[in-house]
Design a protein around this motif. Structure first.
Motif, PDB file in Angstrom:
ATOM      1  N   LEU A 166      12.146  27.827 -11.628  1.00 55.21           N
ATOM      2  CA  LEU A 166      10.809  27.898 -12.206  1.00 55.21           C
ATOM      3  C   LEU A 166      10.684  29.202 -12.967  1.00 55.21           C
ATOM      4  O   LEU A 166      11.493  30.118 -12.822  1.00 55.21           O
ATOM      5  CB  LEU A 166       9.742  27.796 -11.109  1.00 55.21           C
ATOM      6  CG  LEU A 166       9.801  28.815  -9.964  1.00 55.21           C
ATOM      7  CD1 LEU A 166       9.059  30.102 -10.289  1.00 55.21           C
ATOM      8  CD2 LEU A 166       9.229  28.210  -8.682  1.00 55.21           C
ATOM      9  N   ASN A 167       9.622  29.278 -13.788  1.00 58.27           N
ATOM     10  CA  ASN A 167       9.370  30.535 -14.501  1.00 58.27           C
ATOM     11  C   ASN A 167       7.932  30.985 -14.328  1.00 58.27           C
ATOM     12  O   ASN A 167       7.090  30.273 -13.755  1.00 58.27           O
ATOM     13  CB  ASN A 167       9.784  30.442 -15.973  1.00 58.27           C
ATOM     14  CG  ASN A 167       8.911  29.504 -16.801  1.00 58.27           C
ATOM     15  OD1 ASN A 167       7.796  29.147 -16.407  1.00 58.27           O
ATOM     16  ND2 ASN A 167       9.418  29.107 -17.963  1.00 58.27           N
ATOM     17  N   SER A 168       7.651  32.170 -14.834  1.00 56.72           N
ATOM     18  CA  SER A 168       6.341  32.779 -14.638  1.00 56.72           C
ATOM     19  C   SER A 168       5.252  32.123 -15.477  1.00 56.72           C
ATOM     20  O   SER A 168       4.070  32.420 -15.292  1.00 56.72           O
ATOM     21  CB  SER A 168       6.417  34.277 -14.970  1.00 56.72           C
ATOM     22  OG  SER A 168       6.915  34.482 -16.280  1.00 56.72           O
ATOM     23  N   SER A 169       5.618  31.213 -16.367  1.00 53.95           N
ATOM     24  CA  SER A 169       4.623  30.451 -17.131  1.00 53.95           C
ATOM     25  C   SER A 169       4.086  29.264 -16.341  1.00 53.95           C
ATOM     26  O   SER A 169       3.166  28.582 -16.797  1.00 53.95           O
ATOM     27  CB  SER A 169       5.235  29.957 -18.443  1.00 53.95           C
ATOM     28  OG  SER A 169       5.623  31.031 -19.265  1.00 53.95           O
ATOM     29  N   GLY A 170       4.682  28.987 -15.181  1.00 54.89           N
ATOM     30  CA  GLY A 170       4.228  27.856 -14.374  1.00 54.89           C
ATOM     31  C   GLY A 170       4.973  26.570 -14.652  1.00 54.89           C
ATOM     32  O   GLY A 170       4.463  25.476 -14.379  1.00 54.89           O
ATOM     33  N   LEU A 171       6.194  26.680 -15.172  1.00 54.72           N
ATOM     34  CA  LEU A 171       7.040  25.519 -15.437  1.00 54.72           C
ATOM     35  C   LEU A 171       8.145  25.470 -14.391  1.00 54.72           C
ATOM     36  O   LEU A 171       8.763  26.495 -14.090  1.00 54.72           O
ATOM     37  CB  LEU A 171       7.654  25.636 -16.830  1.00 54.72           C
ATOM     38  CG  LEU A 171       8.657  24.555 -17.250  1.00 54.72           C
ATOM     39  CD1 LEU A 171       7.968  23.202 -17.423  1.00 54.72           C
ATOM     40  CD2 LEU A 171       9.372  24.962 -18.536  1.00 54.72           C
ATOM     41  N   ALA A 172       8.398  24.284 -13.843  1.00 57.46           N
ATOM     42  CA  ALA A 172       9.471  24.087 -12.877  1.00 57.46           C
ATOM     43  C   ALA A 172      10.394  22.980 -13.352  1.00 57.46           C
ATOM     44  O   ALA A 172       9.948  22.013 -13.984  1.00 57.46           O
ATOM     45  CB  ALA A 172       8.908  23.743 -11.498  1.00 57.46           C
ATOM     46  N   VAL A 173      11.683  23.106 -13.038  1.00 57.54           N
ATOM     47  CA  VAL A 173      12.685  22.144 -13.486  1.00 57.54           C
ATOM     48  C   VAL A 173      13.618  21.799 -12.336  1.00 57.54           C
ATOM     49  O   VAL A 173      14.196  22.687 -11.696  1.00 57.54           O
ATOM     50  CB  VAL A 173      13.524  22.694 -14.665  1.00 57.54           C
ATOM     51  CG1 VAL A 173      14.473  21.613 -15.183  1.00 57.54           C
ATOM     52  CG2 VAL A 173      12.640  23.215 -15.784  1.00 57.54           C
ATOM     53  N   GLY A 174      13.758  20.505 -12.067  1.00 59.79           N
ATOM     54  CA  GLY A 174      14.778  19.992 -11.165  1.00 59.79           C
ATOM     55  C   GLY A 174      15.675  19.039 -11.937  1.00 59.79           C
ATOM     56  O   GLY A 174      15.417  18.740 -13.108  1.00 59.79           O
ATOM     57  N   LEU A 175      16.738  18.536 -11.306  1.00 62.10           N
ATOM     58  CA  LEU A 175      17.626  17.643 -12.049  1.00 62.10           C
ATOM     59  C   LEU A 175      18.406  16.738 -11.122  1.00 62.10           C
ATOM     60  O   LEU A 175      18.542  17.006  -9.922  1.00 62.10           O
ATOM     61  CB  LEU A 175      18.575  18.429 -12.941  1.00 62.10           C
ATOM     62  CG  LEU A 175      19.806  19.106 -12.333  1.00 62.10           C
ATOM     63  CD1 LEU A 175      20.758  19.544 -13.451  1.00 62.10           C
ATOM     64  CD2 LEU A 175      19.407  20.311 -11.506  1.00 62.10           C
ATOM     65  N   ASN A 176      18.886  15.640 -11.714  1.00 65.07           N
ATOM     66  CA  ASN A 176      19.686  14.645 -11.012  1.00 65.07           C
ATOM     67  C   ASN A 176      20.851  14.220 -11.884  1.00 65.07           C
ATOM     68  O   ASN A 176      20.723  14.134 -13.111  1.00 65.07           O
ATOM     69  CB  ASN A 176      18.865  13.387 -10.695  1.00 65.07           C
ATOM     70  CG  ASN A 176      17.727  13.645  -9.759  1.00 65.07           C
ATOM     71  OD1 ASN A 176      16.679  14.120 -10.194  1.00 65.07           O
ATOM     72  ND2 ASN A 176      17.901  13.337  -8.496  1.00 65.07           N
ATOM     73  N   LEU A 177      21.959  13.907 -11.242  1.00 64.51           N
ATOM     74  CA  LEU A 177      23.081  13.319 -11.940  1.00 64.51           C
ATOM     75  C   LEU A 177      22.791  11.856 -12.226  1.00 64.51           C
ATOM     76  O   LEU A 177      22.362  11.108 -11.347  1.00 64.51           O
ATOM     77  CB  LEU A 177      24.345  13.425 -11.082  1.00 64.51           C
ATOM     78  CG  LEU A 177      25.638  12.912 -11.697  1.00 64.51           C
ATOM     79  CD1 LEU A 177      26.104  13.833 -12.817  1.00 64.51           C
ATOM     80  CD2 LEU A 177      26.717  12.780 -10.634  1.00 64.51           C
ATOM     81  N   VAL A 178      23.005  11.443 -13.475  1.00 68.18           N
ATOM     82  CA  VAL A 178      23.074  10.035 -13.857  1.00 68.18           C
ATOM     83  C   VAL A 178      24.350   9.887 -14.676  1.00 68.18           C
ATOM     84  O   VAL A 178      24.818  10.843 -15.293  1.00 68.18           O
ATOM     85  CB  VAL A 178      21.834   9.568 -14.645  1.00 68.18           C
ATOM     86  CG1 VAL A 178      20.631   9.407 -13.730  1.00 68.18           C
ATOM     87  CG2 VAL A 178      21.508  10.528 -15.795  1.00 68.18           C
ATOM     88  N   LEU A 179      24.890   8.681 -14.694  1.00 71.92           N
ATOM     89  CA  LEU A 179      26.233   8.491 -15.236  1.00 71.92           C
ATOM     90  C   LEU A 179      26.205   7.517 -16.402  1.00 71.92           C
ATOM     91  O   LEU A 179      25.894   6.335 -16.233  1.00 71.92           O
ATOM     92  CB  LEU A 179      27.166   7.972 -14.148  1.00 71.92           C
ATOM     93  CG  LEU A 179      27.239   8.831 -12.879  1.00 71.92           C
ATOM     94  CD1 LEU A 179      28.127   8.162 -11.837  1.00 71.92           C
ATOM     95  CD2 LEU A 179      27.738  10.228 -13.199  1.00 71.92           C
ATOM     96  N   ALA A 180      26.539   8.035 -17.569  1.00 75.59           N
ATOM     97  CA  ALA A 180      26.601   7.183 -18.756  1.00 75.59           C
ATOM     98  C   ALA A 180      27.262   7.947 -19.881  1.00 75.59           C
ATOM     99  O   ALA A 180      27.361   9.179 -19.856  1.00 75.59           O
ATOM    100  CB  ALA A 180      25.206   6.732 -19.184  1.00 75.59           C
ATOM    101  N   GLY A 181      27.697   7.212 -20.885  1.00 79.06           N
ATOM    102  CA  GLY A 181      28.186   7.813 -22.111  1.00 79.06           C
ATOM    103  C   GLY A 181      29.516   8.522 -21.950  1.00 79.06           C
ATOM    104  O   GLY A 181      30.202   8.413 -20.940  1.00 79.06           O
ATOM    105  N   THR A 182      29.872   9.252 -22.982  1.00 74.22           N
ATOM    106  CA  THR A 182      31.105  10.035 -22.995  1.00 74.22           C
ATOM    107  C   THR A 182      30.760  11.497 -22.835  1.00 74.22           C
ATOM    108  O   THR A 182      30.056  12.068 -23.668  1.00 74.22           O
ATOM    109  CB  THR A 182      31.866   9.821 -24.325  1.00 74.22           C
ATOM    110  OG1 THR A 182      32.177   8.432 -24.469  1.00 74.22           O
ATOM    111  CG2 THR A 182      33.145  10.650 -24.343  1.00 74.22           C
TER     112      THR A 182
END
Length: 348
Positions: A166-182
């Motif tokens: 997260l940052n001090s602007s109040g934004l948070a980011v999480g993530l997940n693996l998904v499988l596709a493409g090259t």
């Protein structure tokens, strides 16, 4: 409960200085990790790799990172100098997951993430499911760059410049693996998380930044600010975004435009669907006034918490995180979250 020591690195300055501080404080651990079967790659890959054999790929990724996010390339050079690694070695730490790919190491599960907005304040919560027994590589970073008023609080593993946070602007980011493409040389998603937290104040700004990056591999990003919670899925060429007051994601594509391109194997898909259904059910029962400990309780029970079966090649839950962007807090349970205490980190 297990109480595991958690390394914490606080750094401020220009990008090179941030990397220098991070690398210097974690030098012994990063060198030991690199020397451990080449960042443990040779403990999880079916066929062994060597630094010489990987050199052309590492260089291709290094150039792509330099072109797209030169400030982070500079920070990688600082990390290398601080830790006593070569630039190529420090770059390999950033692209380790991309080197594994998804055809040579079939994923069986990789994180359950959800976000919620509302009067009680935004929250992003997730398990971190990884192979390689990486709970001993956890580091928390608090970073302040001279060229931006934003400060970031991040979870990192083994020299990564970012993973979630997260940052001090109040934004948070999480993530997940998904499988596709090259999967191809580009910006690893973990560096994309860091780039977003360095440069975005809102979900809208984060989405614009992500769409402008040449990402190396498919992922789903969970983005949350005071107003919006979204899942941004990327299949290697196409972005699709879904949102709501609550979002949840595991490891299969949810948007109907991307679902036909999903390359998750059938066994992993069953796990992913089960975890998603369970997460949604538990989240629906969680009151708006839920505390961070309530969120940890949700994440710490099977099937969301994936137990260690003794196979280093299989993903297991190596941490659980609750991000409270309004409060500037990252709360973390390292290792198996059902057995570990909560560590609280706050932006200063």
């Amino acid at each position: 409960m297990d109480v595991l020591p958690l390394p914490f690195v606080r750094a401020a300055g220009e990008p090179y200085e941030l990397g220098l501080r991070h690398g210097g404080e974690r030098a012994a651990a990063l060198n030991a990790f690199y020397d451990d079967s080449l960042c443990r790659l040779n403990k999880v890959l079916a066929r062994p790799v060597t630094p010489a054999g990987l050199a052309p790929r590492v260089e291709a990724y290094r150039r792509a990172i330099e072109d797209a996010v030169p400030d982070l390339a500079t920070e990688i050079r600082g990390l290398a100098a601080g830790a006593g690694l070569t630039e190529a070695q420090a770059c390999l730490l950033q692209i380790r997951r991309e080197i594994m790919g998804y055809r040579t190491v079939p994923a069986m599960g990789d994180c359950t993430t959800y976000a919620r907005t509302g009067d009680a304040g935004p929250v992003v919560a997730q398990t971190v499911d990884l192979n390689g027994d990486l709970d001993d590589q956890i580091t928390v970073l608090e970073l302040s760059r001279d060229d931006t008023p934003r400060r970031s609080l991040l979870l990192s593993f083994g020299g990564l410049l970012g993973y979630l946070g997260l940052n001090s602007s109040g934004l948070a980011v999480g993530l997940n693996l998904v499988l596709a493409g090259t999967w191809r040389p580009g910006v690893p998603p973990y560096l994309a998380v860091r780039h977003v937290l360095d440069h975005a104040d809102t979900v809208d700004e984060a989405l614009a930044l992500l769409r402008g990056l040449p990402l190396a591999s498919s992922r789903c990003f969970t983005l949350c600010d005071a107003r919006r919670a979204v899942c941004a899925e990327y299949d290697g060429g196409t972005w699709r975004v879904t949102e709501g007051p609550e979002t949840a994601h595991t490891n299969h594509f949810l948007h109907p435009d991307l679902a036909p391109r999903d390359e998750i194997n059938v066994f992993a898909r069953r796990s992913s669907v089960k975890r998603l259904d369970t997460c949604r059910t538990r989240l629906a029962a969680l009151p708006a006034t839920a505390t961070a400990e309530d969120h940890f309780a949700l994440l710490s029970a099977p099937p969301l918490c994936v137990a260690d079966n003794g196979d280093i090649r299989r993903e297991r839950t190596v941490a659980a995180a609750v991000l409270l962007p309004r409060e500037g807090e990252l709360r973390l349970r390292p290792g198996d979250p059902s057995r570990s205490a909560t560590h609280v980190f706050r932006l200063c």
